[in-house]
Design a protein around this motif. Structure first.
Motif, PDB file in Angstrom:
ATOM      1  N   THR A   1       0.843  -1.201   0.000  1.00  0.00           N
ATOM      2  CA  THR A   1       0.000   0.000   0.000  1.00  0.00           C
ATOM      3  C   THR A   1       0.877   1.249   0.000  1.00  0.00           C
ATOM      4  O   THR A   1       1.939   1.278   0.621  1.00  0.00           O
ATOM      5  CB  THR A   1      -0.924   0.057   1.229  1.00  0.00           C
ATOM      6  OG1 THR A   1      -0.132   0.188   2.412  1.00  0.00           O
ATOM      7  CG2 THR A   1      -1.800  -1.186   1.333  1.00  0.00           C
ATOM      8  N   GLU A   2       0.387   2.265  -0.700  1.00  0.00           N
ATOM      9  CA  GLU A   2       1.070   3.563  -0.669  1.00  0.00           C
ATOM     10  C   GLU A   2       0.944   4.170   0.727  1.00  0.00           C
ATOM     11  O   GLU A   2       1.879   4.744   1.269  1.00  0.00           O
ATOM     12  CB  GLU A   2       0.406   4.485  -1.706  1.00  0.00           C
ATOM     13  CG  GLU A   2       0.842   5.927  -1.633  1.00  0.00           C
ATOM     14  CD  GLU A   2      -0.051   6.870  -2.452  1.00  0.00           C
ATOM     15  OE1 GLU A   2      -1.004   6.397  -3.102  1.00  0.00           O
ATOM     16  OE2 GLU A   2       0.208   8.074  -2.429  1.00  0.00           O
ATOM     17  N   ASP A   3      -0.229   3.986   1.279  1.00  0.00           N
ATOM     18  CA  ASP A   3      -0.587   4.565   2.571  1.00  0.00           C
ATOM     19  C   ASP A   3       0.114   3.828   3.718  1.00  0.00           C
ATOM     20  O   ASP A   3       0.351   2.623   3.639  1.00  0.00           O
ATOM     21  CB  ASP A   3      -2.111   4.426   2.717  1.00  0.00           C
ATOM     22  CG  ASP A   3      -2.671   5.299   3.808  1.00  0.00           C
ATOM     23  OD1 ASP A   3      -1.873   5.906   4.538  1.00  0.00           O
ATOM     24  OD2 ASP A   3      -3.899   5.350   3.941  1.00  0.00           O
ATOM     25  N   SER A   4       0.440   4.579   4.766  1.00  0.00           N
ATOM     26  CA  SER A   4       1.019   3.923   5.940  1.00  0.00           C
ATOM     27  C   SER A   4       0.086   4.030   7.145  1.00  0.00           C
ATOM     28  O   SER A   4       0.387   3.496   8.200  1.00  0.00           O
ATOM     29  CB  SER A   4       2.378   4.533   6.284  1.00  0.00           C
ATOM     30  OG  SER A   4       2.257   5.923   6.459  1.00  0.00           O
ATOM     31  N   ASN A   5      -1.052   4.724   6.967  1.00  0.00           N
ATOM     32  CA  ASN A   5      -1.959   4.886   8.106  1.00  0.00           C
ATOM     33  C   ASN A   5      -3.227   4.054   7.909  1.00  0.00           C
ATOM     34  O   ASN A   5      -3.161   2.842   7.869  1.00  0.00           O
ATOM     35  CB  ASN A   5      -2.292   6.378   8.285  1.00  0.00           C
ATOM     36  CG  ASN A   5      -1.051   7.183   8.648  1.00  0.00           C
ATOM     37  OD1 ASN A   5      -0.227   6.731   9.429  1.00  0.00           O
ATOM     38  ND2 ASN A   5      -0.911   8.352   8.062  1.00  0.00           N
ATOM     39  N   ALA A   6      -4.369   4.755   7.795  1.00  0.00           N
ATOM     40  CA  ALA A   6      -5.647   4.047   7.775  1.00  0.00           C
ATOM     41  C   ALA A   6      -5.764   3.042   6.627  1.00  0.00           C
ATOM     42  O   ALA A   6      -6.268   1.932   6.815  1.00  0.00           O
ATOM     43  CB  ALA A   6      -6.781   5.066   7.702  1.00  0.00           C
ATOM     44  N   GLY A   7      -5.296   3.429   5.448  1.00  0.00           N
ATOM     45  CA  GLY A   7      -5.397   2.542   4.294  1.00  0.00           C
ATOM     46  C   GLY A   7      -4.604   1.260   4.507  1.00  0.00           C
ATOM     47  O   GLY A   7      -5.073   0.156   4.203  1.00  0.00           O
ATOM     48  N   HIS A   8      -3.419   1.409   5.046  1.00  0.00           N
ATOM     49  CA  HIS A   8      -2.599   0.229   5.336  1.00  0.00           C
ATOM     50  C   HIS A   8      -3.230  -0.607   6.441  1.00  0.00           C
ATOM     51  O   HIS A   8      -3.224  -1.841   6.386  1.00  0.00           O
ATOM     52  CB  HIS A   8      -1.176   0.656   5.723  1.00  0.00           C
ATOM     53  CG  HIS A   8      -0.288  -0.505   6.028  1.00  0.00           C
ATOM     54  ND1 HIS A   8       0.143  -0.803   7.294  1.00  0.00           N
ATOM     55  CD2 HIS A   8       0.224  -1.469   5.210  1.00  0.00           C
ATOM     56  CE1 HIS A   8       0.890  -1.892   7.256  1.00  0.00           C
ATOM     57  NE2 HIS A   8       0.955  -2.310   6.009  1.00  0.00           N
ATOM     58  N   ASP A   9      -3.801   0.073   7.435  1.00  0.00           N
ATOM     59  CA  ASP A   9      -4.497  -0.648   8.514  1.00  0.00           C
ATOM     60  C   ASP A   9      -5.607  -1.524   7.947  1.00  0.00           C
ATOM     61  O   ASP A   9      -5.767  -2.679   8.332  1.00  0.00           O
ATOM     62  CB  ASP A   9      -5.138   0.341   9.503  1.00  0.00           C
ATOM     63  CG  ASP A   9      -4.105   1.033  10.374  1.00  0.00           C
ATOM     64  OD1 ASP A   9      -2.940   0.580  10.389  1.00  0.00           O
ATOM     65  OD2 ASP A   9      -4.467   2.031  11.018  1.00  0.00           O
ATOM     66  N   PHE A  10      -6.369  -0.946   7.025  1.00  0.00           N
ATOM     67  CA  PHE A  10      -7.501  -1.676   6.462  1.00  0.00           C
ATOM     68  C   PHE A  10      -7.035  -2.940   5.741  1.00  0.00           C
ATOM     69  O   PHE A  10      -7.538  -4.039   6.003  1.00  0.00           O
ATOM     70  CB  PHE A  10      -8.280  -0.781   5.486  1.00  0.00           C
ATOM     71  CG  PHE A  10      -9.424  -1.493   4.819  1.00  0.00           C
ATOM     72  CD1 PHE A  10     -10.660  -1.578   5.439  1.00  0.00           C
ATOM     73  CD2 PHE A  10      -9.255  -2.105   3.584  1.00  0.00           C
ATOM     74  CE1 PHE A  10     -11.714  -2.267   4.836  1.00  0.00           C
ATOM     75  CE2 PHE A  10     -10.298  -2.789   2.978  1.00  0.00           C
ATOM     76  CZ  PHE A  10     -11.529  -2.866   3.604  1.00  0.00           C
ATOM     77  N   PHE A  11      -6.082  -2.788   4.849  1.00  0.00           N
ATOM     78  CA  PHE A  11      -5.668  -3.958   4.064  1.00  0.00           C
ATOM     79  C   PHE A  11      -4.869  -4.962   4.909  1.00  0.00           C
ATOM     80  O   PHE A  11      -4.894  -6.154   4.627  1.00  0.00           O
ATOM     81  CB  PHE A  11      -4.922  -3.517   2.798  1.00  0.00           C
ATOM     82  CG  PHE A  11      -5.854  -2.942   1.772  1.00  0.00           C
ATOM     83  CD1 PHE A  11      -6.683  -3.764   1.027  1.00  0.00           C
ATOM     84  CD2 PHE A  11      -5.961  -1.571   1.587  1.00  0.00           C
ATOM     85  CE1 PHE A  11      -7.582  -3.246   0.099  1.00  0.00           C
ATOM     86  CE2 PHE A  11      -6.861  -1.039   0.670  1.00  0.00           C
ATOM     87  CZ  PHE A  11      -7.682  -1.875  -0.068  1.00  0.00           C
ATOM     88  N   SER A  12      -4.222  -4.481   5.964  1.00  0.00           N
ATOM     89  CA  SER A  12      -3.578  -5.409   6.894  1.00  0.00           C
ATOM     90  C   SER A  12      -4.637  -6.251   7.599  1.00  0.00           C
ATOM     91  O   SER A  12      -4.462  -7.457   7.817  1.00  0.00           O
ATOM     92  CB  SER A  12      -2.771  -4.641   7.947  1.00  0.00           C
ATOM     93  OG  SER A  12      -1.698  -3.969   7.331  1.00  0.00           O
ATOM     94  N   GLU A  13      -5.738  -5.599   7.942  1.00  0.00           N
ATOM     95  CA  GLU A  13      -6.859  -6.284   8.597  1.00  0.00           C
ATOM     96  C   GLU A  13      -7.425  -7.376   7.688  1.00  0.00           C
ATOM     97  O   GLU A  13      -7.809  -8.442   8.144  1.00  0.00           O
ATOM     98  CB  GLU A  13      -7.946  -5.246   8.907  1.00  0.00           C
ATOM     99  CG  GLU A  13      -8.978  -5.662   9.907  1.00  0.00           C
ATOM    100  CD  GLU A  13      -8.506  -5.518  11.349  1.00  0.00           C
ATOM    101  OE1 GLU A  13      -7.609  -4.715  11.604  1.00  0.00           O
ATOM    102  OE2 GLU A  13      -9.030  -6.255  12.196  1.00  0.00           O
ATOM    103  N   VAL A  14      -7.445  -7.073   6.387  1.00  0.00           N
ATOM    104  CA  VAL A  14      -7.950  -8.043   5.409  1.00  0.00           C
ATOM    105  C   VAL A  14      -6.949  -9.193   5.236  1.00  0.00           C
ATOM    106  O   VAL A  14      -7.323 -10.367   5.198  1.00  0.00           O
ATOM    107  CB  VAL A  14      -8.183  -7.361   4.036  1.00  0.00           C
ATOM    108  CG1 VAL A  14      -8.539  -8.383   2.961  1.00  0.00           C
ATOM    109  CG2 VAL A  14      -9.267  -6.295   4.142  1.00  0.00           C
TER     110      VAL A  14
END
Lengths: 328, 157
Positions: free
Chosen positions: A164-177
Motif C-alpha cells: 500500500t502507498e498509505d502507511s496509516n488508515a489505508g494500510h491498517d484496512f488492508f492489513s486487517e484483510v
C-alpha cells in the motif's frame, strides 16, 4: 472552478473534441499526434477569436500560457482553462505548483515529465488519437484517450503480497484483510517509494494499492516496471477514502450523487486534488460520530471500519481482487 | 554511442522546438535521414527544403514539424549539443538508437523513455549520472528511476 468542460476546436482541416474533468490534465504520448497543433489553435483563437479562422466551443475561456513571464500572464486570470505547451520548463517548478494551487483555473499541460508537485490523476493523462478523415472536405477528427485507463481499474488477482502507498488508515484496512489469510501487507510509505518495492519476486502475485487521484506523476515509471514484472497488478481507486465512501458503509443523503459526478462538487481552488476532497468529506461525515467511527487521515483506522461486515462492503467495490481465495 | 543524462541539466537545450526553428538549415530537410524521420513520425512527405506535405495540415513549413522530429534532426545534425529528448515520444526511441549507431550523441532525458524490450539496444548506451553502461531496458530502468527522482550526478560530468 468546478465541473467538466467539453472543448471543441476546429479548422477546415482538423478538429479536436474532448472533455476536461478536473483542475490538472496532462497530454502526452507519441510525437506527431498533434499536441502542439492543438495548443497552437487555442493560441490563435485566444488572440483573435473567430477572426483567426479557428472555431472554438467551450463554456470557459481557453487561454495559452508560456514563456518566462508566465506568472505575470497568469495574474488576474480566473475560471479559465489554461493550456501550456511542451518546452515550458516552469511547469515543473514549485512556483507554478503554488500558483496553480492558489488559482481557480483548470490547467491542460503538454509534457512527458513527471510533475511531482502537482496532483495528477491517473485518469487525466491523455494521448491524442486521430480517427481519420471521414469524408472529403471534412476535417480530420482527433479525440483524446486515457493513456492509463487499463491500469486505473485492476485486473484480476489473488494476491500473495499487498503493497500500500498509505502507511496509516489505508494500510491498517488492508492489513486487517490480509492478516487472517496469511497474506503479507506492507506499506511503501508514500507514492515516491512504491517502485522501490517492485523487483523480481518469483511465485508471488503482488497487488499495489495507491491513490489514483494523485499517482499520475509516478504512472509512467510504475508502468515501465510493470512491463518487466508481469506478476504485479495495480489497483488505483481515487483514494482510500473514496473507497470507504463508495462502499455504502456510511448512509448520507447526496453521497451517491457526489461520487457519481465528483467534478460537479469539487471546487478546485478549495481542493487541489480530489484525494483531499474525499478525505475532507469522510472526516466531515464522521466528525460528530463516536470516536470508534471518527475518521482521521493521519490516524489509525477506527474500529467501525474494521468490522467484518464493513470490510466486506469495501471489498465488494473491488471484485477483481480475490482475497478470500487465498484462505483455501 | 548514446550517452544519457537523467534529470535537470543546465547545459541541455530544453525548448528544442524553438531552437530548431532558428537554427535548422535547408539541406537538413532534404537529407535522406530527415525524409525518413518525417515520413515515420509526421506521416508526411518532404516536397522541398521549405515545404512538407502533411496528410492532415496540408503543405507546411519545417517549423511546423512535430517536436520529436525537430529534436531528432537536431541530434543528427548538431551532435555536439545536448538536447532535451523528453520532447520525443517513444516512437522516436528507435531513431535515437539509430543516430547513436553512427554518431556519438548525448541526450538529456527528464522522463523514462521506452527504448523497446524485444532486444538489447544494439549500441553502447551509457548513463552519465552513474557513468555506467546499460545493455537493455531492464538495466536502464532502475538507473533512470533513481536519477530522475534524486537528480543526482555521481558519474562522468
Amino acid at each position: 472552478m468546478k465541473g467538466a468542460y467539453r472543448i471543441s476546436v476546429s479548422t477546415k482541416r482538423i478538429k479536436y473534441d474532448f472533455t476536461i474533468n478536473r483542475n490538472i490534465t496532462i497530454i502526452q504520448g507519441d510525437s506527431g499526434t498533434g499536441k502542439t497543433t492543438l495548443v497552437g489553435l487555442i493560441r490563435r483563437f485566444y488572440e483573435q477569436g473567430s477572426k483567426s479562422g479557428v472555431k472554438l466551443e467551450c463554456d470557459r475561456v481557453c487561454m495559452p500560457l508560456g514563456g518566462r513571464d508566465w506568472y505575470k500572464l497568469l495574474d488576474g486570470v480566473h475560471d479559465t482553462i489554461v493550456f501550456i505547451d511542451e518546452g515550458n520548463a516552469f511547469v515543473k517548478s514549485n512556483d507554478f505548483a503554488r500558483a496553480a494551487k492558489a488559482s481557480d483555473n483548470y490547467y491542460v499541460i503538454v509534457t512527458r515529465e513527471a510533475l511531482g508537485s502537482l496532483p495528477i490523476s491517473v485518469n487525466e493523462i491523455y494521448g491524442i488519437r486521430s480517427n481519420g478523415k471521414m469524408a472529403e472536405n471534412v476535417p480530420v477528427y482527433n479525440s483524446m484517450y486515457r493513456l492509463y485507463g487499463e491500469f486505473a481499474h485492476s485486473t484480476e488477482i489473488n494476491p500473495t503480497l499487498v503493497i500500500t502507498e498509505d502507511s496509516n488508515a489505508g494500510h491498517d484496512f488492508f492489513s486487517e484483510v490480509c492478516a487472517p489469510l496469511g497474506i503479507a501487507c506492507i506499506s511503501a510509505h508514500g507514492r515516491d517509494k512504491i517502485t522501490d518495492y517492485i523487483y523480481s519476486r518469483p511465485g508471488d502475485a503482488v497487488l499495489i494499492i495507491a491513490d489514483g487521484a494523485a499517482y499520475g506523476s509516478k504512472m509512467r515509471e510504475t508502468c515501465e516496471y510493470l512491463k518487466e514484472f508481469s506478476n504485479y497488478v495495480l489497483y488505483l481507486p481515487e483514494s482510500f477514502e473514496w473507497l470507504l465512501l463508495a462502499s455504502g458503509i456510511l448512509k448520507e443523503r447526496g453521497l451517491k450523487d457526489i461520487l457519481k459526478s465528483p467534478c460537479k462538487y469539487i471546487e478546485s481552488s478549495e481542493f487541489f486534488s480530489w484525494e483531499r476532497f474525499f478525505t475532507h468529506l469522510l472526516e466531515k461525515l464522521t466528525e460528530e460520530t463516536p470516536v470508534t467511527t471518527r475518521y482521521n487521515k493521519q490516524g489509525r483506522l477506527p474500529p467501525f471500519f474494521r468490522r467484518r461486515g464493513n470490510i466486506d462492503k469495501v471489498l465488494g467495490q473491488i471484485p477483481s481482487i480475490k482475497f478470500k481465495d487465498n484462505s483455501v | 554511442m548514446l550517452k544519457i543524462y537523467f534529470g535537470d541539466m543546465e547545459e541541455a537545450i530544453y525548448n528544442t522546438s524553438d531552437y530548431f526553428d532558428v537554427v535548422y538549415e535547408d539541406a537538413w530537410i532534404t537529407s535522406t535521414f530527415a525524409k525518413a524521420v518525417i515520413k515515420d513520425i509526421d506521416k508526411s512527405e518532404v516536397l522541398s527544403s521549405h515545404c512538407i506535405e502533411s496528410p492532415v495540415l496540408g503543405q507546411i513549413p519545417p517549423v511546423s514539424l512535430a517536436g520529436g522530429t525537430k529534436t531528432l534532426l537536431l541530434m543528427y545534425f548538431e551532435p555536439e549539443n545536448i538536447f532535451n529528448a523528453s520532447t520525443c515520444g517513444d516512437n522516436c526511441a528507435k531513431w535515437i538508437l539509430e543516430i547513436a549507431q553512427i554518431k556519438d550523441v548525448t541526450i538529456n532525458l527528464r522522463h523514462i523513455m521506452d527504448f523497446g524490450r524485444e532486444k538489447p539496444f544494439g549500441v553502447e548506451v551509457m548513463v552519465l549520472n552513474s557513468c555506467q553502461t546499460v545493455r537493455d531496458m531492464s538495466e536502464l530502468l532502475p538507473q533512470a528511476s533513481r536519477f530522475l527522482r534524486e537528480n543526482a550526478d555521481e558519474g562522468c560530468l
